[in-house]
Design an enzyme around this catalytic site. Structure first.
Site, PDB file in Angstrom:
ATOM      1  CB  CYS A  74      -0.913   0.004   1.225  1.00  0.00           C
ATOM      2  SG  CYS A  74      -0.017   0.201   2.776  1.00  0.00           S
TER       3      CYS A  74
ATOM      4  CD  GLU B 145      -2.361   1.858  12.359  1.00  0.00           C
ATOM      5  OE1 GLU B 145      -2.169   0.952  11.518  1.00  0.00           O
ATOM      6  OE2 GLU B 145      -3.335   2.626  12.314  1.00  0.00           O
TER       7      GLU B 145
ATOM      8  CB  SER C 269       1.241  -9.170   7.692  1.00  0.00           C
ATOM      9  OG  SER C 269       0.181  -8.527   7.018  1.00  0.00           O
TER      10      SER C 269
END
Lengths: 282, 282
Positions: free
Chosen positions: A12, A124, A216
């Site tokens: 991305c 994150e 991931s």
């Protein structure tokens, strides 16, 4: 055997940018580090390690060199630590994640109780949460949001890979909890678009290959949604894991990849599938 | 016949305050006006008219005196007009409505496109909307909100008497339209509490009397929700309208009243029902 590659397979925007920044930094003189893996791709991390980029869990004992901040971002304390140590900082935090961090800092400063929609264990989210100067909650669903206390002013941000549906359910609950609700839609639609494409592809093929790090989250989720539509779905990290038996009686195979999977890994997988197909024929 | 009066029948906080301010102003020397009816009760307006308070649709030709701003509020232009004419202003706008007006002004000033959840024809909404300095939309439902254009920053406020359900549906749609959504929950729960009590009462009685202005939206809605549970529901403005035939075979009668219905009107209705009951017995 026909091989169909999803249009949006692989990197991305934020991951592409972070990887480029890391390889550029690796080529310069001096010691270079990343705080945690730069992206959730062991193969990319390995390549960078081959160029001398070390992965650290903290900066303990580091006095000079360059530190690359990974695409998922780090906590404000970690960033401050790097600055205090006078290290050169290459901030490869995804700009969308950075926005979420900035919103949390600002909301918190302005007296809002912050609600982060996401997975509390994801780096994150841990980074985003660290920017709160006051009360902050992480919720993964509307049900979890329903258990929040009453709040005066509520500020909502989302982990960039969250689904819109979950954000909506959390906001609905927050409307019951506070007098003012301020929502920053920090969701990046790359995840949803990739999933939608993968689902469409999974419906058309007899076998689905999903490439990406086993660490991931977005790749794991991608493999899950494909499995629901096509039981012959395989999540792999590299071409070496491909097994000839998977393609018995398969006419069309679909290939997609998570946001942190580099193009060269995808290319190798396609090459290997073609090899296996040629062997089958011959 | 047993008469059961709802606990929360009649004046809400804002209407009580506005009525008191109007009667106090009426007792002072000099000419006194209201811009539109002070509250949606023709009987209260009549009493004030008896004390010399005139209802005006605008201030055209008025050079001195006192102008009372009704509980629903007026538009910013009307308020400015009163100030420009150097009239004495008694601002009886409900403080909850005032808050909604202030939020719209502020949101608009800060660059938000404003979405007001409410009935576009209601004077309260017309007043609230007038405080927008930029783009503003009025929507009455989620379906209407779905037709809004995309917006960057969306500020949502609600008419104070709107249902939470409608607000929630509108916010859900706005989340699709904008990057930031800021919601001020300007709903006053008096309406919901009154309706819930009325519904509970309607289930227990054989006949339901709802008292309030035929021009009062909340009273009309109150009569509607009661009708759904008790077909023998009657919406009246005054005791004179009561009809003996309504109480044939009735053992328990429920009484409630809208937010703009004064206590003396409710008392008269109860008195009259008792009279009719006594006649029935005798």
């Amino acid at each position: 055997m026909e091989i169909l590659l999803a249009k949006r397979a692989g990197f991305c925007f934020g991951v592409k940018r972070a990887t480029q920044m890391a390889f550029e930094a690796a080529e310069k003189d001096g010691e270079t580090f990343t705080l945690g893996p730069i992206i959730h791709s062991p193969q990319v991390v390995q390549r960078l390690e081959g160029m001398g980029v070390k992965v650290l869990s903290d900066l303990e004992g580091i006095g000079n060199g360059t530190v690359i901040i990974r695409s998922h971002g780090v906590t404000s304390a970690e960033l401050e630590d790097a600055v205090r140590r006078q290290l050169e900082v290459v901030d490869a935090t995804c700009p969308f994640v950075k926005k979420a961090q900035e919103h949390v800092k600002r909301l918190s400063h302005d007296g809002y109780t912050v609600v982060v929609v996401g997975d509390a264990d994801h780096p994150e989210v841990q980074g985003i949460v660290s920017y709160a100067e006051g009360p902050v909650h992480v919720v993964g669903s509307g049900e979890e949001a329903a258990r929040l206390p009453n709040m005066k002013k509520v500020g909502v941000v989302a982990q960039t890979t969250q689904s819109f549906e979950t954000l909506k359910n959390v906001v609905k609950e927050c409307l019951l909890k506070g007098g003012e609700i301020r929502v920053f839609k920090t969701i990046c639609d790359a995840t949803a678009v990739r999933q939608d494409e993968a689902k469409a592809l999974a419906r058309e093929v007899d076998c689905m290959i999903v490439i990406g790090g086993f660490n991931s989250a977005n790749t794991k989720r991608l493999a899950e949604v494909c499995s629901e539509l096509q039981p012959r779905t395989h999540h792999i990290e590299t071409a070496q894991e491909l097994d000839a038996s998977w393609f018995q009686g398969v006419e069309r195979v679909g290939v997609t990849a998570g946001a942190s999977t580099p193009k060269w890994l995808i290319d190798k997988v396609i090459e290997r599938i073609q090899e296996l197909d040629n062997k089958k024929k011959g």
